[in-house]
Design an enzyme around this catalytic site. Sequence first.
Site, short mmCIF file in Angstrom:
data_model
loop_
_atom_site.label_atom_id
_atom_site.label_comp_id
_atom_site.label_asym_id
_atom_site.label_seq_id
_atom_site.Cartn_x
_atom_site.Cartn_y
_atom_site.Cartn_z
CB SER A 60 146.08 87.23 79.40
OG SER A 60 146.80 87.80 78.10
CB CYS A 61 145.60 92.61 80.65
SG CYS A 61 147.09 92.97 81.57
CB SER A 62 146.97 95.38 76.86
OG SER A 62 147.55 96.06 77.96
#
Length: 111
Positions: A60-62
């Site tokens: 996951s990221c932003s």
Amino acid sequence: MQRISRDRLRELLDAGEVTLVEAAHFEADHLPGAMNLPGELSADLAARLTPDRDRTVVTSCSGPACSRSKAAAAAFERLGYTDVRGYDGGKADWAQAGLPFAGTRSTARAS
């Protein structure tokens, strides 16, 4: 790489059946239970994050525009991990649902 929904991710986190790896702005805020991926994924770092190559790994990221989680997922797959999934909504989707974060910004909010 398979995609994973927020609800399914929450189920796996609650059951302790997933390694969640975040690839962006970890210290400020991250999903509870996530582990930091500070840069490129090496074989040594992957083994430290999750030595079991058959365990579910979610990157996951932003948010949807961030490509770092996709690159991390591809790296896990190249290293032989068999169940790699991407949470494309990332922090943006998590926040939109009103779910809590961990991290320095979250600690400051709670004060």
